[in-house]
Design an enzyme around this catalytic site. Structure first.
Site, PDB file in Angstrom:
ATOM      1  N   THR A  38      -2.716   3.155  -1.973  1.00  0.00           N
ATOM      2  CA  THR A  38      -2.304   2.469  -0.757  1.00  0.00           C
ATOM      3  C   THR A  38      -0.877   1.955  -0.873  1.00  0.00           C
ATOM      4  OG1 THR A  38      -4.604   1.812  -0.478  1.00  0.00           O
ATOM      5  CG2 THR A  38      -2.998   0.704   0.881  1.00  0.00           C
ATOM      6  N   LYS A  67       1.464 -20.449  -9.092  1.00  0.00           N
ATOM      7  CA  LYS A  67       1.759 -21.886  -9.198  1.00  0.00           C
ATOM      8  C   LYS A  67       0.954 -22.693  -8.184  1.00  0.00           C
ATOM      9  CE  LYS A  67       6.599 -20.731 -10.301  1.00  0.00           C
ATOM     10  NZ  LYS A  67       7.927 -20.654  -9.650  1.00  0.00           N
ATOM     11  N   ARG A  88      -2.498  -6.471   0.434  1.00  0.00           N
ATOM     12  CA  ARG A  88      -3.862  -6.340  -0.078  1.00  0.00           C
ATOM     13  C   ARG A  88      -4.244  -7.644  -0.743  1.00  0.00           C
ATOM     14  NH1 ARG A  88      -6.424  -1.440  -3.233  1.00  0.00           N
ATOM     15  NH2 ARG A  88      -6.195  -0.763  -1.085  1.00  0.00           N
ATOM     16  N   HIS A 116     -10.423  -2.340   5.867  1.00  0.00           N
ATOM     17  CA  HIS A 116      -9.293  -1.562   5.353  1.00  0.00           C
ATOM     18  C   HIS A 116      -8.868  -0.588   6.463  1.00  0.00           C
ATOM     19  CE1 HIS A 116      -6.513   0.415   2.879  1.00  0.00           C
ATOM     20  NE2 HIS A 116      -7.211   0.623   1.800  1.00  0.00           N
TER      21      HIS A 116
END
Lengths: 291, 291, 291
Positions: A38, A67, A88, A116
């Protein structure tokens, strides 16, 4: 000889002129989960169109997400540096959250067990090129239908065609979820569950196999082992398929299609993967300069 | 002043015209092992030629290989999105498997302890530029000759020149393997093992140092420690070398060449690293548009 | 609509003509620490100018640094493949070491708890655009002033303007270090410490919040917890700020600015992040083709 040639042929099919130049547009690919097909096909698509790409191969560990930054804050930043975000993520709904935050288009390239959609577009494009006619086709969706976002998106898209019939073939533990079944019923699409892969293979136009996703079984590796070997497409299954029918798979595959199937002209999965490039070129063109 | 200038000078040397434009060709770099020099120099080479690059910095963990996809399936996919695959892998023979699968050129950029042919090309190019004449040269290969794929490939390539003499200098535990020794003998190339680095340094044209690769010793860190400090190139060794001779190293180096050697004009290893750019430009041009 | 439009407007502001083309220049981004904003904005900046980018997203684990190569050796290699090195590193002073080694410009994009000068440039650019006049402004620097390299660099840069007054607001454990305080005193810049965020908010032009950096507390998570919640910018603090004043943050933020502040026009931090693109375009142009 080189794929470039076939690319140009496909561009004609998709109504993309090779002279189209998306420079100075750019896309940012944000991948919070592993991917080969992809990400590379989206990046290749943008570069074939003359545009630029900003890549984050491993956003989960190597962006500010590590973080503790929220997805929304990351999106607000990245939208300042690019024209489309291709994302994604490992959580269902993440793409929707990103799209609600961003002032630029966000393409969902897989959100956990959610959807998807660009895969479904290339799947339908593949069926159209291989079988010619979408209306009236019979499609068997096989394997991990609970966690497989590609079959979920494909079922949605198939519902837009006439007289489609869908068969679900899966181990009990990874059955298709009710939301999709209810949607199909609502749209008047015929569907049924079946445990007889060979019988279906003999009458379907498309057998769409998927990988049992070990990562979703956690510590229940016994359940994985049981589910894993249950529906395999091998030369036996291929033997009963019609001449015009095809085997598809979103890839990656493990052993749910045996490699001795690869050489058969009905094994369409690598052609399917290549189609990802053309569909994603079309999608980027549509979003950036219109149709 | 900027490297761009010297790049253009080198392009002339390599018969590459700066106006060459590989657009819209693209390469895909698939790296299953860490790399700085090789990946960046290939990507820089392609971009200098006007082509495009698809990058996978960490294919082992962040491509579909992490989900169990075979190398062959990954290659069949990536060949749909690019014109050349440039691959580094941790297994000997992986590049050969990829090349047998792919319908596009695959460049082996290091396959475990196997081969590293593009490094050998730049090594020979470096020797030619620094020493002028390849025929009749004496080369000492030093360090980890068992696991060092660069010296293995270089030995193969040196065998194509006349009257070359090769010396192997290595700790017993990482001696040059028999396959290379037999190949050299078959080709009529003189070679011998030696334990006297200083004596060799005084008579060789090229002293080619390599890193003892700790990662291949596993739990035998005692063996590593013993091998590690045995053959060091320092000011003493440099002191006995001839004026025209050079020290080479494929890099990265730890302390097998002391940093006080770096400033000497005979320390050729950073010029060697830069040559990687020009050789890889030439290689890409050769594969994509011919010579 | 798309950010491209606003980009072009900003280019005019920064005296960059869109027709400028840095092709065939290239930059190499070497990131030894996670980053979203800085790496992507530099890469986007170079691509907007027509130049090329070589990326290393995770240099610590996936370059030759993982094999023990020194920073100096890595730099000597990478300078052969690019025209500028853009580097983030986890050690204070790493960028200086790289710059002393390299024959090409090195941009420090954050070196541990040291400095982050390109961030300071975009911070001042943001203040200029939002407040109009730099001279005479009052700035409160809030949060982790010991480990926050952005506030350290910003304090340096503010010292170049007239009649600036700087307030430090931080938990005791992460107070501004003496080197900066002494520098400000030497330059005749008025500064003072304060514990009353609300009082400062009512009189300052800029409230510059930063994240308490958990990674610097190691096993003392009790100290982190104590420091973490102490100075929060919420609707209460915002309520006392002047109409023309702004809240800034280098991002990423956790909860030191509550999300209900985001919608207020005085919340400048996402505009600040976007300004990174323009400042970095200007910086690259300056280094590559002059002003």
């Amino acid at each position: 000889m080189y794929p470039r040639i076939s690319r140009i042929m496909n561009l004609a099919y998709l109504n993309l002129v090779p002279s189209l130049n998306l420079n100075p547009f750019s896309i940012a690919t944000l991948f919070y989960e592993p991917s080969t097909r992809t990400r590379l096909s989206f990046e290749s698509a943008m570069k074939c169109l003359g545009g630029e790409v900003l890549t984050t191969e491993n956003a989960r560990e190597f962006s500010s997400a590590a973080k503790g930054e929220t997805l929304e804050d990351s999106i607000r930043t990245v939208e300042g540096y690019s024209d489309i975000i291709v994302m994604r993520h490992f959580e269902s709904g993440a793409a929707r959250r990103a799209a609600m935050t961003a002032n630029i288009p966000v393409i969902n390239d897989g959100d956990g067990p959610g959807q998807h959609p660009s895969q479904a577009l290339l799947d339908v494009y593949t069926i159209e090129r291989e079988i010619a006619n979408m209306d009236g086709i019979k499609v068997a969706l096989v394997g991990d239908l609970a966690n497989g976002r590609t079959v979920r998106s494909l079922a949605y898209l198939l519902a837009k065609y006439n007289d489609v019939k869908i068969y679900f073939v899966s181990p009990e533990v990874v059955k298709m979820k009710e939301d999709i079944e209810e949607y199909l019923t609502l749209k008047g699409v015929e569907w049924e569950e079946s445990a007889d892969l060979k019988e279906l293979a003999s009458k379907c136009d498309v057998v769409y196999q998927t990988r049992i996703q070990k990562e979703h079984f956690g510590e229940r590796s016994d359940l994985y082992e049981e589910a894993h070997g249950k529906y395999i497409i091998d030369r036996d299954v291929l033997g009963v398929m019609q001449k015009h029918a095809i085997v598809m798979h979103p890839l990656p595959r493990l052993d749910e299609i045996t490699v001795d199937v690869d050489g058969d002209p009905r094994a369409a999965y690598f052609r399917q993967a290549k189609n990802g490039l053309y569909i994603r070129m079309a999608l980027l063109k549509l979003l950036l300069v219109g149709w």
